[in-house]
Design an enzyme around this catalytic site. Structure first.
Site, PDB file in Angstrom:
ATOM      1  N   LYS A 184       0.827  -1.209   0.000  1.00  0.00           N
ATOM      2  CA  LYS A 184       0.000   0.000   0.000  1.00  0.00           C
ATOM      3  C   LYS A 184       0.868   1.269   0.000  1.00  0.00           C
ATOM      4  O   LYS A 184       2.083   1.198   0.154  1.00  0.00           O
ATOM      5  CB  LYS A 184      -0.962  -0.045   1.188  1.00  0.00           C
ATOM      6  CG  LYS A 184      -1.929  -1.254   1.127  1.00  0.00           C
ATOM      7  CD  LYS A 184      -2.944  -1.158   0.007  1.00  0.00           C
ATOM      8  CE  LYS A 184      -3.557  -2.476  -0.432  1.00  0.00           C
ATOM      9  NZ  LYS A 184      -4.427  -3.158   0.480  1.00  0.00           N
TER      10      LYS A 184
HETATM   11  C1  LIG Z   1      -5.427  -4.359   0.721  1.00  0.00           C
HETATM   12  C2  LIG Z   1      -6.912  -4.148   0.804  1.00  0.00           C
HETATM   13  C3  LIG Z   1      -7.645  -4.519   1.936  1.00  0.00           C
HETATM   14  C4  LIG Z   1      -7.059  -5.335   3.055  1.00  0.00           C
HETATM   15  O1  LIG Z   1      -5.996  -4.737   3.674  1.00  0.00           O
HETATM   16  P1  LIG Z   1      -5.174  -5.565   4.784  1.00  0.00           P
HETATM   17  O2  LIG Z   1      -4.447  -4.494   5.515  1.00  0.00           O
HETATM   18  O3  LIG Z   1      -4.274  -6.499   4.034  1.00  0.00           O
HETATM   19  O4  LIG Z   1      -6.172  -6.267   5.627  1.00  0.00           O
HETATM   20  C5  LIG Z   1      -8.977  -4.203   1.989  1.00  0.00           C
HETATM   21  N1  LIG Z   1      -9.583  -3.571   0.969  1.00  0.00           N
HETATM   22  C6  LIG Z   1      -8.929  -3.213  -0.147  1.00  0.00           C
HETATM   23  C7  LIG Z   1      -9.648  -2.493  -1.224  1.00  0.00           C
HETATM   24  C8  LIG Z   1      -7.569  -3.521  -0.275  1.00  0.00           C
HETATM   25  O5  LIG Z   1      -6.916  -3.219  -1.404  1.00  0.00           O
END
Ligand SMILES: *Cc1c(COP(=O)(O)O)cnc(C)c1O
Length: 385
Positions: A184
């Site tokens: 992210k």
């Molecule tokens: C990455 C992601 C998540 C989950 O994030 P985590 O921190 O891995 O639980 C949820 N929603 C979207 C749209 C994502 O891209």
């Protein structure tokens, strides 16, 4: 692997994060403690949210937001099929019923009109997702929610730093969740955060994030004297720790600079790919995009090949690409759960067949980006009808 493989994603961690992690390790407190509290405060200051709870994932944030809003069996929650499955998995986790609305094919975000059509007497919440970091058109969604007394949780896993109508994502909805997963925009390795304009919602979620304990452990061991912990309600183990928060505090300081670097690369892609049989995510008015991803939609009508064949050729040329997303209703579990939704969700289904995300990250070298562009140009030119 190709000798000079261009990765789909690389995180940006510098000496500041390394130093901060070492200082946390040396501090004598490595679980949830003062650095977590400081990170929560910093994200509130950055976004304008009233309160925040740092967690070990965004998925945990989705789960806690739904719980804190009292959503459970018999309730319906509307969301988009063009998301990571965690969004929908967590609706199921609280025993509620997910309802998928279609997307706007130009923005890739949930379509307000389609949401309106899915509202029933059981609808209690909606979860819009800011796909690729582009804010949803929140005003019409919030008006619709208001008119039907529906709560809005925005899945902002892609959207830290983004803003809508001059106000940052994180300060718009009943609850917002961020992800700090390794891929992210800013990362703590694994991590997430729940934010709200309503401190009571965050305080309701806080004990549930730590077994249901009435006091955080590091406060129990403070000078205030010995205190027993007590459990008011059974909870989960969803807290962030101080090692992660140490990293997060440094990453947050760099967030705007990192986004600016992403934006420059996006502009380069948009100019360099403009004449190819593909389209870009179309912006809406008065937003700042977080540019988490650079998705393109292939014009399959103009090509003699499938999206997956293009992916395979890019991979063979040593270029990492990805698909965001295979729509939720195309996954085997959800095919069984919903039945066939392809005709009910035509826009999301089509996007699921022609979407492709190109490498995008602050350290993507310009000659590597040029190679991505030239390779894609070659592939699509050869495949043109
Ligand atoms: C990455 C992601 C998540 C989950 O994030 P985590 O921190 O891995 O639980 C949820 N929603 C979207 C749209 C994502 O891209």
């Amino acid at each position: 692997m190709h000798s000079n493989y261009i990765h789909f994603h690389r995180y940006s961690i510098g000496q500041e994060e390394k130093d901060a992690v070492l200082a946390a390790l040396d501090s004598g407190w490595i679980t949830k403690g003062p650095r977590v509290a400081a990170f929560e405060t910093a994200v509130c200051e950055y976004t304008g949210a009233a309160a925040a709870l740092a967690l070990n994932s965004c998925t945990a944030g989705l789960h806690l937001a739904l719980m804190a809003l009292g959503i459970g069996p018999g309730d319906e929650v509307i969301t988009t099929p063009l998301t990571f499955v965690a969004t929908v998995n967590m609706i199921l986790a609280v025993g509620a019923t997910p309802v998928l609305a279609d997307i706007d094919p130009s923005t890739l975000n949930i379509d307000t009109q389609s949401v309106a059509e899915k509202i029933s007497s059981r609808t209690r919440a909606m979860i819009p997702v800011h796909v690729a970091g582009q804010p949803c058109d929140l005003r019409p969604l919030l008006q619709l929610a208001d008119a039907h007394q529906i709560k809005v949780i925005d899945d902002a896993a892609h959207a830290i730093g983004a803003s809508y109508h001059g106000k940052k994502i994180g300060a718009w909805c009943d609850a917002t969740v961020f992800s700090f997963y390794a891929t992210k925009n800013i990362t703590t390795g694994e991590g997430g955060m729940l934010l709200s304009q309503d401190p009571a919602l965050v305080e309701a979620a806080r004990p549930i994030s730590l077994h249901g304990l009435s006091k955080d452990a590091w406060k129990r061991y403070s000078n205030a004297g010995f205190q027993h912990y007590l459990v008011d309600a059974p909870g989960y183990k969803y807290n962030m720790n101080d090692i992660q928060a140490a990293m997060g505090l440094e990453q947050l300081k760099k967030c705007d600079v990192l986004t600016q670097k992403r934006r420059e690369k996006v502009l380069f892609y948009q100019q360099a790919l403009a004449d190819l049989p593909l389209s870009f995510q179309q912006p809406i008015r008065d937003i700042e995009h977080a540019h988490h991803l650079f998705p393109v939609r292939l014009d399959l009508n103009a090509l003699r090949c499938s999206r997956d064949q293009v992916l395979e050729k890019l991979h063979q040329a040593g270029i990492g690409c990805a698909v965001h997303f295979i729509p939720v209703h195309e996954h085997p579990y959800y095919q069984r759960y919903f039945g066939n939704l392809q005709t009910a969700l035509p826009q999301a289904t089509a996007a699921g067949q022609d979407l492709l995300s190109l490498p995008l990250y602050p350290t993507l070298e310009s000659d590597d980006q040029l190679r991505v562009v030239e390779t894609l140009r070659q592939i699509l030119t050869q495949a043109k009808k």
